[in-house]
Design an enzyme around this catalytic site. Structure first.
Site, PDB file in Angstrom:
ATOM      1  N   CYS A  48       0.346  -1.180   0.125  1.00 33.91           N
ATOM      2  CA  CYS A  48       0.175  -0.025   0.099  1.00 33.91           C
ATOM      3  C   CYS A  48       1.130   0.831  -0.421  1.00 33.91           C
ATOM      4  O   CYS A  48       0.498   2.390  -0.150  1.00 33.91           O
ATOM      5  CB  CYS A  48      -1.023  -0.009   1.091  1.00 33.91           C
ATOM      6  SG  CYS A  48       0.185   0.159   2.901  1.00 33.91           S
ATOM      7  N   ASN A  49       2.074   0.783   0.716  1.00 34.69           N
ATOM      8  CA  ASN A  49       2.566   2.614   0.311  1.00 34.69           C
ATOM      9  C   ASN A  49       4.419   2.275  -0.180  1.00 34.69           C
ATOM     10  O   ASN A  49       5.164   2.788  -0.104  1.00 34.69           O
ATOM     11  CB  ASN A  49       3.183   3.055   2.222  1.00 34.69           C
ATOM     12  CG  ASN A  49       3.357   1.600   3.061  1.00 34.69           C
ATOM     13  OD1 ASN A  49       3.901   1.556   2.737  1.00 34.69           O
ATOM     14  ND2 ASN A  49       3.483   2.502   4.100  1.00 34.69           N
ATOM     15  N   GLU A 115       4.914  -3.181  12.098  1.00 35.13           N
ATOM     16  CA  GLU A 115       3.163  -3.153  11.338  1.00 35.13           C
ATOM     17  C   GLU A 115       3.233  -4.925  10.586  1.00 35.13           C
ATOM     18  O   GLU A 115       4.421  -5.082  10.514  1.00 35.13           O
ATOM     19  CB  GLU A 115       2.569  -2.696  10.610  1.00 35.13           C
ATOM     20  CG  GLU A 115       3.651  -2.383   8.961  1.00 35.13           C
ATOM     21  CD  GLU A 115       3.179  -2.715   7.986  1.00 35.13           C
ATOM     22  OE1 GLU A 115       1.933  -3.481   8.139  1.00 35.13           O
ATOM     23  OE2 GLU A 115       3.312  -2.259   7.395  1.00 35.13           O
ATOM     24  N   GLY A 192     -13.212  -5.378  -1.766  1.00 36.23           N
ATOM     25  CA  GLY A 192     -11.994  -5.878  -2.226  1.00 36.23           C
ATOM     26  C   GLY A 192     -12.054  -7.848  -1.091  1.00 36.23           C
ATOM     27  O   GLY A 192     -12.659  -7.684  -0.294  1.00 36.23           O
ATOM     28  N   THR A 193     -11.265  -8.855  -1.233  1.00 35.76           N
ATOM     29  CA  THR A 193     -11.015  -9.790  -1.320  1.00 35.76           C
ATOM     30  C   THR A 193      -9.343 -10.036  -0.793  1.00 35.76           C
ATOM     31  O   THR A 193      -9.223 -10.913  -0.671  1.00 35.76           O
ATOM     32  CB  THR A 193     -11.286 -10.929  -2.446  1.00 35.76           C
ATOM     33  OG1 THR A 193     -10.908 -10.389  -3.496  1.00 35.76           O
ATOM     34  CG2 THR A 193     -13.623 -10.226  -1.801  1.00 35.76           C
ATOM     35  N   GLY A 194      -8.278  -8.651  -0.999  1.00 35.62           N
ATOM     36  CA  GLY A 194      -7.431  -9.519  -0.561  1.00 35.62           C
ATOM     37  C   GLY A 194      -6.864  -9.407   0.599  1.00 35.62           C
ATOM     38  O   GLY A 194      -7.827  -9.455   1.616  1.00 35.62           O
ATOM     39  N   ALA A 197      -8.422  -7.559   3.336  1.00 40.94           N
ATOM     40  CA  ALA A 197      -9.602  -6.984   3.321  1.00 40.94           C
ATOM     41  C   ALA A 197      -9.552  -8.276   4.127  1.00 40.94           C
ATOM     42  O   ALA A 197     -10.375  -8.057   5.450  1.00 40.94           O
ATOM     43  CB  ALA A 197      -9.917  -7.412   1.990  1.00 40.94           C
TER      44      ALA A 197
END
Length: 448
Positions: A48-49, A115, A192-194, A197
């Site tokens: 995501c980043n 994280e 979403g389903t990843g 999610a």
């Protein structure tokens, strides 16, 4: 063989640019290997980043050609100018490659320090590359060591006990903004389903939220909720669910997004306030959603700003583990790099010995004297090879293994051939038996 990496992260460029660069990430490694002999292996890490490419080149002189080939490939796929693509990436070689990846895998380079999702994303990146045949053996060892380092950091420091993630910080923010912090009373819609999610569903359950609906533009919602719970939505049932929702969570990063005007129309008769959490790199929600009355929009940038600062002692301990692991990896890699040279010298020497022994046997036959001569010669050769072997290891430890190879060629005319380093599918260090060993689909890699 030389390891290198191209790195574009939230720390250096904006998330919109990261999202644009990662367009077509799933095909990048295969295309690069097919299009350039300078790229001997590639693993792509897109989250995501961050968008990072880890590669292996045959020789140090090939790194620049490999970088140029990858940048050209990204430019052609995304439509971004090559100069912009080139400026967006920082290039690492040598020990910087392992140290950075080990820090990333351990969560030290994340928006939310420590994280837990990133370690799984690093593992899945390797699994995908092995499945596609783009992971060289050097890259397999690199990513294997990164995963081990992440486990060590999690087990030996307080970072692992916090259990923080981008999703958990986002849900904490949503709790603070809610008039009613009780998640058991809330209705949530997940897009979403990843991987994100899946993490979202798990954390919602932990917080007591049981009324969760899932929508996927690719039609995977039914299969997703079959194993994780919740209600699957389709295009017909989505508007009503959005109208009744207290929380919308975007994890899909698909080409379609919820526009502000459409959300305002669907919720025109909804009395309750709404919190929209956008965890997708390519936004699931129109940024103008945050300007609607009664709607709070949380983005990845919001999560980054709200992420708690870890205690300096834990960070120092984790950084020390990462530094030690990276140093050990580089020492092992340097020692391994002279193995072919040592083997070549031994083979050359033993071939000379065998040729001389053939002459002795031809003249004297297989007599006791001949056997004694052979025994003495082999003992002498072993002693003669001892010092060159030790020096090879010493030079490799100091990064001077190329001097050793050059010396062999200059003194003996020995050309050291490096073994083929492409790992097709064997020797996978990852356990494929559980969820972490599942090869992610394109949809699962949308935000992971």
């Amino acid at each position: 063989m030389v390891l290198f990496s191209l790195v574009a992260t939230h720390a250096d460029i904006d998330l919109e640019t990261v999202a644009q660069l990662s367009t077509g990430a799933s095909e990048l490694a295969t295309s690069a290997l097919a299009g350039s002999p300078a790229v001997a292996g590639a693993v792509v890490l897109a989250t995501c980043n961050r968008f990072e490419i880890y590669g292996e080149a045959p020789r140090p002189d090939d790194v620049e050609a490999a970088r140029a080939a990858l940048i050209a490939q990204i430019s052609g796929t995304t439509g971004l100018h090559e100069q912009l693509v080139a400026r967006s990436f920082s290039t690492r070689t040598g020990s910087e490659v392992s140290r950075h990846l080990f820090s990333v895998s351990s969560g030290l380079d994340s928006a939310v320090v420590g994280e837990r999702e990133i370690a799984g994303q690093v593992r899945r990146a390797l699994i995908t590359a092995q499945h596609e045949g783009t992971a060289s053996s050097g890259l397999v060892r690199l990513f294997q060591a990164a995963s081990k380092t992440a486990k060590d950091v999690g087990a030996q420091t307080a970072l692992g006990s916090r259990g923080l993630s981008i999703v958990s910080v986002a849900l904490d923010l949503a709790t603070e903004l809610s008039e009613n912090p009780d998640w058991s009373t809330k209705k949530a819609v997940v897009f979403g389903t990843g991987a994100y999610a899946g993490a979202t569903m798990s954390l919602l359950r932990e917080r007591g939220c049981t009324d969760v609906s899932v929508y996927s533009s690719s039609g995977r919602a039914a299969g997703f909720v079959a194993t994780r719970g919740g209600t699957a939505l389709d295009a017909a049932s989505l508007p009503a669910a959005v109208a009744a929702a207290d929380v919308l969570i975007g994890c899909s990063g698909s080409d379609t997004r919820v526009e502000a005007s459409e959300l305002a129309r669907v919720r025109s008769d909804s009395p309750q306030p709404l919190i929209a959490i956008d965890l997708a790199l390519t936004h699931d929600f129109d940024p103008a959603v945050g300007e609607l009355d009664g709607v709070e929009l949380l983005t990845l940038e919001s999560v980054r700003l709200a992420a708690p600062q870890e205690q300096s002692e834990s960070l120092e301990q984790a950084s020390s583990i990462v530094a030690g692991a990276a140093s050990a990896f580089e020492q092992e890699r340097e020692a391994r790099s002279v193995d072919s040279a040592i083997v070549a010298l031994r083979r050359h020497t033993m071939n000379v010995l065998d040729a001389e022994m053939e002459k002795v046997r031809a003249r004297h036959g297989c007599t006791a004297a001949a056997e004694e001569v052979e025994f003495a010669l082999r003992r002498m050769v072993k002693q003669l090879l001892h010092v060159p072997t030790v020096r090879a290891r010493e030079l490799a430890a100091n990064g001077q293994q190329e001097n050793y190879v050059a010396a062999l060629e200059a003194l003996y005319g020995i050309t050291v051939e490096q073994p083929a380093d492409r790992a097709a599918d064997g020797g996978c260090p990852v356990d494929h038996g559980g969820p972490a060993g599942t090869i992610p689909t394109a949809a699962e890699r949308e935000t992971a």
